[in-house]
Design an enzyme around this catalytic site. Structure first.
Site, PDB file in Angstrom:
ATOM      1  N   GLU A 113       7.923  -8.562  -1.869  1.00  0.00           N
ATOM      2  CA  GLU A 113       7.514  -7.183  -2.179  1.00  0.00           C
ATOM      3  C   GLU A 113       8.447  -6.293  -1.383  1.00  0.00           C
ATOM      4  OE1 GLU A 113       6.242  -3.595  -1.493  1.00  0.00           O
ATOM      5  OE2 GLU A 113       4.741  -4.669  -0.305  1.00  0.00           O
TER       6      GLU A 113
ATOM      7  N   CYS B 207       5.216   1.397   1.532  1.00  0.00           N
ATOM      8  CA  CYS B 207       6.022   1.139   0.336  1.00  0.00           C
ATOM      9  C   CYS B 207       5.397   1.789  -0.886  1.00  0.00           C
ATOM     10  CB  CYS B 207       6.207  -0.355   0.127  1.00  0.00           C
ATOM     11  SG  CYS B 207       4.711  -1.319   0.325  1.00  0.00           S
TER      12      CYS B 207
END
Length: 541
Positions: A293, A327
């Site tokens: 990720e 993020c």
């Protein structure tokens, strides 16, 4: 080996404590914060059940007070990484054959240790190491990590229960083996929960793990390691190493027993690692699992029917909580022209009310960014925006690193939807806004989809169901986690599995069964009860 079809406790999301003035949890965490802040700890590597120290030492300082040292940590030489790998492979022989309920018990105990005796300590460490407010520390280091541990155990049992059909002639069994070899976990600075989950999820499924936490998070990673130790994770199952990331990674990826990577970090680093794995593919015993990720350039799109106050609040929280260092943080916004004036006034009012400083002062909503490199990068983009003709600073645009790495929450308004801060991941408290014409909804959705290489999170606001439907359709590939009338942050384990595609990663959805599938190698076993003794089929007569 256990006898029985065991049922684990039903996983529930850990309740979030409020830390209101006068509350017992507030008093406890502030006391723990002060004790940890005033003490100087020495963090060793953890290899084969032993604390390993070297002559290569770095200091640890809070981002909000970078001259204050809270501890040191030891860095590895190549020989230490090789020792860790060999020890992990040796530990695998026993760990992989440990009954699943014994593995489950260890990580369930870890969850309860965090929920109870370690809660104040892991939250305080996260406040110090990563400059998180108590609310951000609570939802991350305590609640999300507890949720990962509890739900992963439940997901594991659900996976094991997924079996093929059998007949009266044969019994078909699916065995979910751990991967052959060892796993490499690289964790980021911004979430203590991720630092715990990436090694723990692979280990739960019977794998052994080499874990490299971020240099900027080692202070709180040490608490995660302490929890794992006390919970009973055997020596060699999770090895914690620190040091030069290139040396560590190259040593790991050169080993023929490398079988997978669990990564959260930058897109550039992940692509580089993928390239190295490809270059080494002839050396491996098995095809490595690559799970990552990475970055995001997450969006909010507001239709003309959207509620301006709701949109402003979603930007205030989505862009500026934890200084935008998620993020999933909102960093580019597209606001319909007819509501922009009200969105702007509400947003500016909110930002003006923000208090900035140390997380120890619980009146502060904003604290410092993680380190000087991040500070300097953000300052350069802000300075560029001040000098560019097609943009303006709506609010913010100031910064100061004399004591801590403080960037004031900054809103940039641009007339160019492809302006650099609309496309580049900044990872800080800077959001850029483009105002579009009311009748350009579909064109704007197309613009949102095409502007960024990332596809992690995004949000659409509207009171018009047809507009929402079009947004869901047009942006189906633009975000792995898509929000309707909500900010694009705050995914909850067991409720919103998290991950994105495109340059945002492999979309293997942490906080769901999808992620755990990646850490097993199924073996199909067919047992025939009455074995044929004649090769001839009926068609042969």
């Amino acid at each position: 080996m256990g006898k029985g079809f065991f049922e684990v406790p039903i996983a529930i999301n850990e309740p979030i404590k409020g830390y209101a003035p006068g509350s017992s949890e507030r008093t406890e965490v502030l006391k723990t914060y002060k004790e940890m802040y005033d003490n100087n700890i020495d963090v060793a590597m953890y290899i084969n059940g032993e604390n390993i120290k070297t002559d290569d030492i770095s200091t640890m300082s809070p981002p909000h007070d970078h001259q204050h040292v809270v501890g040191t940590f030891h860095k590895a030489e190549k020989k230490h990484i090789e020792t860790a790998i060999n020890g992990a492979l040796k530990a695998r022989e026993k760990w992989a054959n440990t009954p699943w309920e014994q593995r489950a018990a260890i990580f369930l105990r870890a969850a309860e240790l965090i929920a109870g005796p370690y809660r104040a300590k892991i939250n305080a460490a996260t406040m110090i190491a990563q400059s998180k407010t108590i609310h951000q520390a609570e939802i991350d280091a305590a609640c999300e990590l507890i949720d990962f541990l509890r739900f992963n155990v439940q997901f594991m049992t659900e996976i094991y229960a997924e079996q093929p059909e059998s007949t009266s002639d044969a019994w078909n069994r699916l065995e979910y083996r751990p991967l052959e070899g060892f796993i490499y976990a690289i964790t980021p600075f911004n979430f203590t929960a991720i630092a715990g989950n990436l090694p723990a999820s692979a280990a739960l499924m019977g794998n052994v793990v080499i874990w490299k936490p971020s240099d900027s998070q080692i202070f709180s990673a040490k608490i995660v390691l302490d929890v794992f130790k006390e919970a009973g994770v055997p020596a060699g199952v999770i090895q914690m190493v620190m040091g030069d990331p290139v040396m560590i990674t190259d040593t790991v990826l050169a080993n023929s027993d490398f079988s997978g990577i669990h990564f959260t970090g930058s897109t550039h680093v992940f692509k580089n690692i993928w390239q190295k794995i490809g270059a080494n593919i002839q050396n491996y015993k098995t095809y490595p699992r690559i799970v990552g990720e990475t970055g995001g350039k997450d969006f909010i799109v507001a239709h003309k029917t959207a509620n301006p106050k709701q949109v402003a609040t979603s930007i205030a929280r989505g862009a500026f909580e934890f200084q935008g260092q998620k993020c999933s943080a909102a960093s580019r916004c597209y606001i319909s022209k007819s509501i922009w004036k009200d969105v702007k006034s509400n947003l500016v009012e909110d930002i003006k009310s923000f208090k900035i400083g140390s997380p120890e002062d619980m009146n502060n909503f904003i604290t410092a960014v993680i380190h000087e490199g991040s500070f300097d990068k953000l300052a350069s983009f802000i300075d560029q925006a001040k000098s560019d003709d097609n943009v303006e600073i709506v609010i913010g645009g100031t910064y100061d690193k004399s004591k801590g790495y403080f960037i004031d929450p900054t809103v940039i308004l641009t007339k160019d939807p492809t302006y650099t801060t609309m496309q580049t991941e900044l990872f800080g408290p800077v959001v850029t806004i483009f105002v579009f014409e009311d009748d350009h909804w579909e064109e704007t959705l197309q613009l949102v989809d095409e502007t960024s290489e990332y596809a992690l999170t995004g949000a659409v606001f509207s009171e018009d169901r047809y507009a929402l439907e079009l947004g869901v359709k047009k942006l189906q590939n633009a975000a792995g986690n898509f929000y309707i009338n909500d900010k694009p942050t705050g995914a909850v384990v067991g409720q919103q599995p998290f991950g994105g595609a495109r340059a945002s990663g492999t979309n293997d959805k942490a906080g769901s069964k999808l992620n755990l599938y990646r850490w097993v190698s199924p073996r199909m076993i067919k047992e025939t009860f009455v074995t044929p003794t004649d090769y001839r089929y009926p068609f042969l007569g």
